[in-house]
Design a protein around this motif. Structure first.
Motif, mmCIF file in Angstrom:
data_model
loop_
_atom_site.group_PDB
_atom_site.id
_atom_site.type_symbol
_atom_site.label_atom_id
_atom_site.label_comp_id
_atom_site.label_asym_id
_atom_site.label_seq_id
_atom_site.Cartn_x
_atom_site.Cartn_y
_atom_site.Cartn_z
ATOM 1 N N ASP A 281 0.842 -1.185 0.000
ATOM 2 C CA ASP A 281 0.000 0.000 0.000
ATOM 3 C C ASP A 281 0.888 1.251 0.000
ATOM 4 O OD1 ASP A 281 -1.697 2.093 0.595
ATOM 5 O OD2 ASP A 281 -2.634 1.124 2.332
ATOM 6 N N PRO A 282 0.799 2.105 -1.032
ATOM 7 C CA PRO A 282 1.657 3.297 -1.097
ATOM 8 C C PRO A 282 1.362 4.322 0.000
ATOM 9 C CG PRO A 282 0.274 3.121 -3.075
ATOM 10 C CD PRO A 282 -0.086 1.968 -2.183
ATOM 11 N N SER A 283 0.207 4.215 0.655
ATOM 12 C CA SER A 283 -0.045 5.137 1.779
ATOM 13 C C SER A 283 -0.202 4.368 3.093
ATOM 14 C CB SER A 283 -1.279 5.998 1.490
ATOM 15 O OG SER A 283 -2.374 5.167 1.208
ATOM 16 N N ALA A 284 0.559 3.272 3.206
ATOM 17 C CA ALA A 284 0.473 2.405 4.384
ATOM 18 C C ALA A 284 0.868 3.132 5.666
ATOM 19 C CB ALA A 284 1.377 1.192 4.189
ATOM 20 N N ARG A 285 0.206 2.784 6.764
ATOM 21 C CA ARG A 285 0.616 3.300 8.081
ATOM 22 C C ARG A 285 1.859 2.585 8.589
ATOM 23 N NH1 ARG A 285 -3.091 6.340 10.174
ATOM 24 N NH2 ARG A 285 -2.451 6.156 12.344
ATOM 25 N N TYR A 286 2.069 1.355 8.086
ATOM 26 C CA TYR A 286 3.206 0.544 8.535
ATOM 27 C C TYR A 286 4.093 0.220 7.335
ATOM 28 C CZ TYR A 286 0.016 -0.233 12.427
ATOM 29 O OH TYR A 286 -0.855 -0.060 13.473
ATOM 30 N N LEU A 287 5.375 0.542 7.464
ATOM 31 C CA LEU A 287 6.346 0.146 6.445
ATOM 32 C C LEU A 287 7.329 -0.802 7.112
ATOM 33 C CD1 LEU A 287 8.041 2.369 3.776
ATOM 34 C CD2 LEU A 287 9.424 0.862 5.202
ATOM 35 N N LEU A 288 7.522 -1.960 6.520
ATOM 36 C CA LEU A 288 8.406 -2.975 7.097
ATOM 37 C C LEU A 288 9.667 -3.096 6.257
ATOM 38 C CD1 LEU A 288 5.441 -3.785 8.023
ATOM 39 C CD2 LEU A 288 6.413 -6.016 8.426
ATOM 40 N N VAL A 289 10.799 -3.138 6.931
ATOM 41 C CA VAL A 289 12.073 -3.218 6.216
ATOM 42 C C VAL A 289 12.842 -4.460 6.667
ATOM 43 C CG1 VAL A 289 14.197 -2.009 5.607
ATOM 44 C CG2 VAL A 289 12.142 -0.688 6.153
ATOM 45 N N GLY A 290 13.103 -5.371 5.735
ATOM 46 C CA GLY A 290 13.927 -6.549 5.997
ATOM 47 C C GLY A 290 15.360 -6.335 5.555
ATOM 48 N N GLU A 291 16.087 -7.427 5.395
ATOM 49 C CA GLU A 291 17.503 -7.336 5.033
ATOM 50 C C GLU A 291 17.683 -7.268 3.521
ATOM 51 O OE1 GLU A 291 20.155 -10.851 5.127
ATOM 52 O OE2 GLU A 291 21.266 -9.707 6.638
ATOM 53 N N GLN A 292 17.392 -8.362 2.858
ATOM 54 C CA GLN A 292 17.559 -8.492 1.414
ATOM 55 C C GLN A 292 16.681 -9.656 0.975
ATOM 56 O OE1 GLN A 292 21.183 -10.261 0.022
ATOM 57 N NE2 GLN A 292 21.487 -11.431 1.888
ATOM 58 N N PRO A 293 16.361 -9.730 -0.318
ATOM 59 C CA PRO A 293 15.566 -10.870 -0.774
ATOM 60 C C PRO A 293 16.313 -12.179 -0.514
ATOM 61 C CG PRO A 293 16.309 -9.502 -2.630
ATOM 62 C CD PRO A 293 16.666 -8.789 -1.388
ATOM 63 N N GLY A 294 15.570 -13.244 -0.278
ATOM 64 C CA GLY A 294 16.139 -14.583 -0.172
ATOM 65 C C GLY A 294 15.960 -15.320 -1.493
ATOM 66 N N ASP A 295 16.219 -16.609 -1.456
ATOM 67 C CA ASP A 295 16.163 -17.440 -2.664
ATOM 68 C C ASP A 295 14.811 -17.335 -3.383
ATOM 69 O OD1 ASP A 295 17.367 -19.821 -4.239
ATOM 70 O OD2 ASP A 295 15.397 -20.538 -3.615
ATOM 71 N N GLN A 296 13.724 -17.479 -2.626
ATOM 72 C CA GLN A 296 12.401 -17.474 -3.278
ATOM 73 C C GLN A 296 11.997 -16.079 -3.740
ATOM 74 O OE1 GLN A 296 9.266 -19.838 -1.463
ATOM 75 N NE2 GLN A 296 10.799 -21.019 -0.340
ATOM 76 N N GLU A 297 12.421 -15.065 -2.983
ATOM 77 C CA GLU A 297 12.130 -13.685 -3.389
ATOM 78 C C GLU A 297 12.878 -13.354 -4.684
ATOM 79 O OE1 GLU A 297 13.007 -14.578 -0.252
ATOM 80 O OE2 GLU A 297 11.094 -14.235 0.784
ATOM 81 N N ASP A 298 14.116 -13.832 -4.770
ATOM 82 C CA ASP A 298 14.918 -13.603 -5.974
ATOM 83 C C ASP A 298 14.260 -14.235 -7.204
ATOM 84 O OD1 ASP A 298 17.648 -13.006 -7.326
ATOM 85 O OD2 ASP A 298 17.344 -15.146 -7.690
ATOM 86 N N ARG A 299 13.656 -15.398 -7.027
ATOM 87 C CA ARG A 299 13.019 -16.087 -8.161
ATOM 88 C C ARG A 299 11.693 -15.437 -8.547
ATOM 89 N NH1 ARG A 299 15.773 -21.047 -8.549
ATOM 90 N NH2 ARG A 299 16.884 -21.543 -6.628
ATOM 91 N N THR A 300 10.931 -15.003 -7.525
ATOM 92 C CA THR A 300 9.586 -14.495 -7.819
ATOM 93 C C THR A 300 9.550 -12.979 -8.016
ATOM 94 O OG1 THR A 300 9.108 -14.216 -5.477
ATOM 95 C CG2 THR A 300 8.475 -16.313 -6.451
ATOM 96 N N GLY A 301 10.538 -12.273 -7.461
ATOM 97 C CA GLY A 301 10.568 -10.815 -7.597
ATOM 98 C C GLY A 301 9.774 -10.063 -6.551
#
Ligand code: URA
Ligand code: SF4
Length: 207
Positions: free
Chosen positions: A44-64
Motif C-alpha cells: 500500500d503506497p499510503s500504508a501506516r506501517y512500512l516494514l524493512v527486511g535485510e535483502q531478498p532470499g532465494d524465493q524472493e529472488d526467483r519471484t521478484g
C-alpha cells in the motif's frame, strides 16, 4: 565497478512505480550481477506501517516479491497475531538484490556488507519519503544499520519506539529468519510478537 551507489539510477519522476521501474536497472553495487532480478518494495503506497527486511532470499529472488518465502510466512503470522493486515502494509528490504554463494546447486544467503547497504540506501530513502508511514518496523540488524545507524543494537534497543519525525516512529525487532534459527523458536517468536504489538499500538494512535 564497485559500490558506486544507487543514487545515479534514481528517476527524476518520483513515484513508487517510477522507482520500481528504475530499480530494475540498478548497478549501484556488484550484487546485481549474480541475482535474478531486483526485488523492490511492494504494498500500500499510503500504508501506516512500512516494514524493512535485510535483502531478498532465494524465493524472493526467483519471484521478484519481498518476503514470500519461509521468513515471509513467519512475518505474516506475527502481523496477523498483532492485528496488522499484510494487505495494509508496505514491505521492502534494505538491499534489493539477493546475495549468495553457491554450494553445489544450493544458493546460500550471505550477509550484505556495510558498503552494499550504503550503496542501496537511496532506494529505501526514496520509498520512506513517498510512503511516509506512521510506523517503520525495522526487521533485524541490516535494516537497523540502514535506518538507525551503525551504533544501534537490535538486541538492546528493540521494541522501544524511536522518533522519526513528529508523529512517526521506528520500532526495531529481530528478523523473522532469526526465529527460524533460534534454539527456542517459540520464545523468540513471543518477543517478536510483543514488538509487533508495540508497533501496532503506535500505528493506531499516531500518524
Ligand atoms: N528476508 C528478508 O530480509 N527479506 C525478504 O524479502 C526475504 C527474506
Ligand atoms: Fe542497486 Fe541495491 Fe541492487 Fe546494489 S543491491 S545493484 S545498490 S539495487
Amino acid at each position: 565497478m564497485t559500490n558506486i551507489g544507487a543514487e545515479r539510477f534514481l528517476p527524476a519522476e518520483v513515484s513508487l512505480s517510477a522507482l520500481r521501474e528504475a530499480a530494475r536497472g540498478c548497478e549501484g553495487c556488484e550484487l546485481f550481477r549474480n541475482a535474478t532480478q531486483t526485488v523492490f518494495g511492494e504494498g500500500d503506497p499510503s500504508a501506516r506501517y512500512l516494514l524493512v527486511g535485510e535483502q531478498p532470499g532465494d524465493q524472493e529472488d526467483r519471484t521478484g516479491a519481498p518476503f514470500v518465502g519461509p521468513a515471509g510466512r513467519m512475518l505474516d503470522r506475527g502481523l496477523g497475531e498483532a492485528g496488522i493486515e499484510r494487505g495494509a502494509v508496505y514491505v521492502t528490504n534494505a538491499v534489493k538484490h539477493f546475495k549468495f554463494v553457491l554450494r553445489g546447486k544450493r544458493r546460500i544467503h550471505q550477509k550484505p556488507t556495510a558498503a552494499e547497504i550504503d550503496a542501496c540506501r537511496p532506494w529505501l530513502d526514496a520509498e520512506m519519503r513517498l510512503v511516509d508511514p506512521a510506523v517503520t518496523i525495522v526487521l533485524g540488524a541490516t535494516a537497523a544499520r540502514a535506518l538507525l545507524g551503525p551504533s544501534f543494537r537490535v538486541t538492546r534497543q528493540r521494541g522501544v519506539p524511536v522518533p522519526r519525525r513528529e508523529g512517526a516512529f521506528y520500532v526495531a525487532t529481530i528478523h523473522p529468519s532469526a526465529i527460524l534459527r533460534a534454539p527456542e523458536p517459540e520464545d523468540a517468536y513471543a518477543g517478536f510478537l510483543a514488538d509487533l504489538r508495540t508497533a501496532a499500538a503506535l500505528g493506531s494512535a499516531t500518524g
